[in-house]
Design a protein around this motif. Sequence first.
Motif, PDB file in Angstrom:
ATOM      1  N   MET A 280     133.502  -5.727 -16.223  1.00 38.48           N
ATOM      2  CA  MET A 280     133.644  -4.387 -15.785  1.00 38.48           C
ATOM      3  C   MET A 280     132.584  -4.303 -14.799  1.00 38.48           C
ATOM      4  SD  MET A 280     132.939  -0.895 -17.746  1.00 38.48           S
ATOM      5  CE  MET A 280     134.440  -0.822 -18.717  1.00 38.48           C
ATOM      6  N   THR A 281     132.512  -3.771 -13.626  1.00 37.97           N
ATOM      7  CA  THR A 281     131.511  -3.489 -12.638  1.00 37.97           C
ATOM      8  C   THR A 281     130.317  -2.480 -13.253  1.00 37.97           C
ATOM      9  OG1 THR A 281     132.215  -1.598 -11.386  1.00 37.97           O
ATOM     10  CG2 THR A 281     132.840  -4.078 -10.650  1.00 37.97           C
ATOM     11  N   PHE A 282     129.217  -2.727 -12.690  1.00 35.15           N
ATOM     12  CA  PHE A 282     128.123  -1.765 -13.047  1.00 35.15           C
ATOM     13  C   PHE A 282     128.420  -0.357 -12.912  1.00 35.15           C
ATOM     14  CE2 PHE A 282     123.704  -0.069 -12.311  1.00 35.15           C
ATOM     15  CZ  PHE A 282     123.373   0.270 -13.679  1.00 35.15           C
ATOM     16  N   GLU A 283     129.022  -0.175 -11.521  1.00 38.77           N
ATOM     17  CA  GLU A 283     129.449   1.112 -11.000  1.00 38.77           C
ATOM     18  C   GLU A 283     130.392   1.701 -11.870  1.00 38.77           C
ATOM     19  OE1 GLU A 283     129.245   4.617  -8.972  1.00 38.77           O
ATOM     20  OE2 GLU A 283     127.877   2.646  -8.678  1.00 38.77           O
TER      21      GLU A 283
ATOM     22  N   PHE B 140     123.116 -10.891 -12.067  1.00 40.28           N
ATOM     23  CA  PHE B 140     122.756  -9.663 -11.582  1.00 40.28           C
ATOM     24  C   PHE B 140     123.320  -9.347 -10.095  1.00 40.28           C
ATOM     25  CE2 PHE B 140     119.551  -7.133 -14.347  1.00 40.28           C
ATOM     26  CZ  PHE B 140     120.030  -7.728 -15.411  1.00 40.28           C
ATOM     27  N   GLY B 141     123.476 -10.530  -9.434  1.00 40.40           N
ATOM     28  CA  GLY B 141     123.618 -10.515  -7.969  1.00 40.40           C
ATOM     29  C   GLY B 141     122.886 -11.316  -7.003  1.00 40.40           C
ATOM     30  N   GLY B 142     122.191 -12.154  -7.449  1.00 37.30           N
ATOM     31  CA  GLY B 142     121.028 -12.775  -6.934  1.00 37.30           C
ATOM     32  C   GLY B 142     119.879 -11.842  -6.341  1.00 37.30           C
ATOM     33  N   LYS B 143     119.772 -11.934  -4.859  1.00 35.75           N
ATOM     34  CA  LYS B 143     118.842 -11.205  -4.301  1.00 35.75           C
ATOM     35  C   LYS B 143     119.336  -9.656  -4.049  1.00 35.75           C
ATOM     36  CE  LYS B 143     116.323 -14.936  -1.949  1.00 35.75           C
ATOM     37  NZ  LYS B 143     115.790 -15.565  -0.984  1.00 35.75           N
ATOM     38  N   GLU B 144     120.475  -9.282  -4.395  1.00 35.99           N
ATOM     39  CA  GLU B 144     121.198  -8.130  -4.117  1.00 35.99           C
ATOM     40  C   GLU B 144     121.048  -7.150  -5.603  1.00 35.99           C
ATOM     41  OE1 GLU B 144     124.332  -7.979  -1.377  1.00 35.99           O
ATOM     42  OE2 GLU B 144     124.350 -10.151  -1.481  1.00 35.99           O
ATOM     43  N   VAL B 145     120.043  -7.076  -6.085  1.00 41.43           N
ATOM     44  CA  VAL B 145     120.039  -6.463  -7.293  1.00 41.43           C
ATOM     45  C   VAL B 145     120.118  -4.787  -7.056  1.00 41.43           C
ATOM     46  CG1 VAL B 145     119.028  -8.311  -8.884  1.00 41.43           C
ATOM     47  CG2 VAL B 145     117.432  -6.790  -7.500  1.00 41.43           C
ATOM     48  N   GLY B 146     120.110  -3.945  -8.005  1.00 45.02           N
ATOM     49  CA  GLY B 146     119.908  -2.580  -8.013  1.00 45.02           C
ATOM     50  C   GLY B 146     118.487  -2.152  -8.412  1.00 45.02           C
TER      51      GLY B 146
ATOM     52  N   ASN C  25     112.392  -2.467 -21.802  1.00 41.32           N
ATOM     53  CA  ASN C  25     113.723  -2.523 -22.875  1.00 41.32           C
ATOM     54  C   ASN C  25     114.760  -2.868 -22.210  1.00 41.32           C
ATOM     55  OD1 ASN C  25     113.482   0.718 -21.745  1.00 41.32           O
ATOM     56  ND2 ASN C  25     115.746   0.146 -22.422  1.00 41.32           N
ATOM     57  N   ILE C  26     115.753  -3.518 -23.153  1.00 42.52           N
ATOM     58  CA  ILE C  26     116.957  -4.302 -22.785  1.00 42.52           C
ATOM     59  C   ILE C  26     118.075  -3.072 -22.495  1.00 42.52           C
ATOM     60  CG2 ILE C  26     118.678  -5.777 -23.640  1.00 42.52           C
ATOM     61  CD1 ILE C  26     116.091  -7.119 -23.119  1.00 42.52           C
ATOM     62  N   GLY C  27     118.767  -3.089 -21.226  1.00 40.56           N
ATOM     63  CA  GLY C  27     119.810  -2.317 -21.230  1.00 40.56           C
ATOM     64  C   GLY C  27     121.001  -2.788 -21.619  1.00 40.56           C
ATOM     65  N   ASP C  28     122.116  -1.989 -21.499  1.00 37.86           N
ATOM     66  CA  ASP C  28     123.427  -2.436 -22.008  1.00 37.86           C
ATOM     67  C   ASP C  28     123.997  -3.502 -21.288  1.00 37.86           C
ATOM     68  OD1 ASP C  28     123.374  -0.364 -23.525  1.00 37.86           O
ATOM     69  OD2 ASP C  28     124.627   0.986 -22.517  1.00 37.86           O
ATOM     70  N   GLN C  29     123.715  -3.847 -19.974  1.00 40.92           N
ATOM     71  CA  GLN C  29     124.245  -4.863 -18.962  1.00 40.92           C
ATOM     72  C   GLN C  29     123.788  -6.273 -19.649  1.00 40.92           C
ATOM     73  OE1 GLN C  29     126.425  -3.908 -16.783  1.00 40.92           O
ATOM     74  NE2 GLN C  29     126.406  -2.029 -18.000  1.00 40.92           N
TER      75      GLN C  29
ATOM     76  N   PHE D  22     114.389   1.180 -13.174  1.00 38.51           N
ATOM     77  CA  PHE D  22     115.616   0.391 -13.566  1.00 38.51           C
ATOM     78  C   PHE D  22     115.923  -0.763 -12.728  1.00 38.51           C
ATOM     79  CE2 PHE D  22     116.385   4.979 -14.817  1.00 38.51           C
ATOM     80  CZ  PHE D  22     116.133   4.959 -15.972  1.00 38.51           C
ATOM     81  N   TYR D  23     115.920  -1.754 -13.636  1.00 44.38           N
ATOM     82  CA  TYR D  23     116.414  -3.216 -12.639  1.00 44.38           C
ATOM     83  C   TYR D  23     117.638  -3.585 -13.288  1.00 44.38           C
ATOM     84  CZ  TYR D  23     115.142  -7.938 -11.038  1.00 44.38           C
ATOM     85  OH  TYR D  23     115.081  -9.203 -10.159  1.00 44.38           O
ATOM     86  N   ASN D  24     118.548  -3.288 -12.223  1.00 47.23           N
ATOM     87  CA  ASN D  24     120.081  -3.327 -12.503  1.00 47.23           C
ATOM     88  C   ASN D  24     120.884  -4.381 -11.791  1.00 47.23           C
ATOM     89  OD1 ASN D  24     119.725  -0.899 -14.108  1.00 47.23           O
ATOM     90  ND2 ASN D  24     119.974   0.308 -12.405  1.00 47.23           N
ATOM     91  N   PRO D  25     121.861  -4.697 -12.253  1.00 49.22           N
ATOM     92  CA  PRO D  25     122.866  -5.518 -11.337  1.00 49.22           C
ATOM     93  C   PRO D  25     123.323  -4.867 -10.116  1.00 49.22           C
ATOM     94  CG  PRO D  25     123.564  -5.427 -13.908  1.00 49.22           C
ATOM     95  CD  PRO D  25     122.520  -4.534 -13.470  1.00 49.22           C
ATOM     96  N   LYS D  26     123.846  -5.452  -9.261  1.00 53.97           N
ATOM     97  CA  LYS D  26     124.407  -5.221  -8.186  1.00 53.97           C
ATOM     98  C   LYS D  26     125.596  -4.147  -8.500  1.00 53.97           C
ATOM     99  CE  LYS D  26     126.606  -6.778  -4.004  1.00 53.97           C
ATOM    100  NZ  LYS D  26     127.181  -8.153  -3.175  1.00 53.97           N
TER     101      LYS D  26
END
Length: 348
Positions: A321-324, A192-198, A260-264, A294-298
């Motif tokens: 693919m990047t999350f963005e 997810f990016g370590g401490k740099e999550v979205g 709930n589980i997201g697509d990532q 929403f707890y997201n990847p960077k």
Amino acid sequence: MGSLGDWPEPVVCVQSLSESGELVIPGQYIKPQSERPSFFLKEMNIPVIDMTGLITSREETMKQISEACRVWGFFQLVNHGVGIELVDSVREIWREFFHEPMEVKQKYANTPKTYEGYGSRLGVEKGAILDWSDYYYLNYLPLCRTKWPAHPPSLRELMEEYTNEILKLGAVLLKVFSINLGLKEDALQNAFGGKEVGACLRANFYPKCPQPDLTLGLSSHSDPGGMTFLLPDEQVFGLQIRKDNQWVAIRPARHAIIVNIGDQLQVLSNSIYKSVEHRVVANPDKQRLSLAYFYNPKNDILIQPISELITLKTPALYPPMTFEEYRRFIRTKGPRGKFQVESLKSQR
């Protein structure tokens, strides 16, 4: 199609339509026959998991979470560690915001570029069929663009406290998910990016609807991000999930947080964990409010199936693919069931 800088048509707040007293909803909210809701569904409660079990009966609780992620994609957490008073307060403070005068809310009107602020539509396709809801979208991490409402005055302080609790809960669950997948406990957090999550919030407001059989509060979709923490309206039910190709109505447990589980996470787990289609129905008599965190990847980190889960028998199902890049789809098209994540498989 408009660009991500503009809405293609003037935005109308659904709350204004609801309060106008009209008995017929405008045509742009009327769903095709196949997408209209049924109100005669069986209730099938998703798994309810007591988080204290991670201390008192860890093996059994880990097993319950694993099954929920693999079979349901949805579960309710009780005794989750977020204070009950805080849970009730954040719900009520957002209810207050949505009952502020329209001129106050309009100061925070959003655009498709980031969706931050007060809005009433998802996607920029001209002539799209819209959902019967308003929302307020807030970026929390990264902090650079956060657009907090000034009223009610205690909203920001409450939400920062709530956010800190959700971030802690998210980190705990990612460890549990990693272990259950046979990975090192920090594998998913690192992915997810370590401490740099979205982290971002959408406060959803569903006004009363005179023709709830013709529309939806929120169209069928799977969440594009990592995982979602939903604080539901405990008085007015409306959430439905697709289970075994049937829509099932969800009854929230008292003071529970629905996860709930997201697509990532579906991509990272190479489809061992599944994101699940869900939707919200409108109500003819009552307003409804929910908070989706929403707890997201960077944004710029490449998301792809974790290498330890790839074998000759289980090849990678998804391209990097990047999350963005990924979430640009929903910002353009709006909710479209599970079309986005399933379409990636054809790109391999």
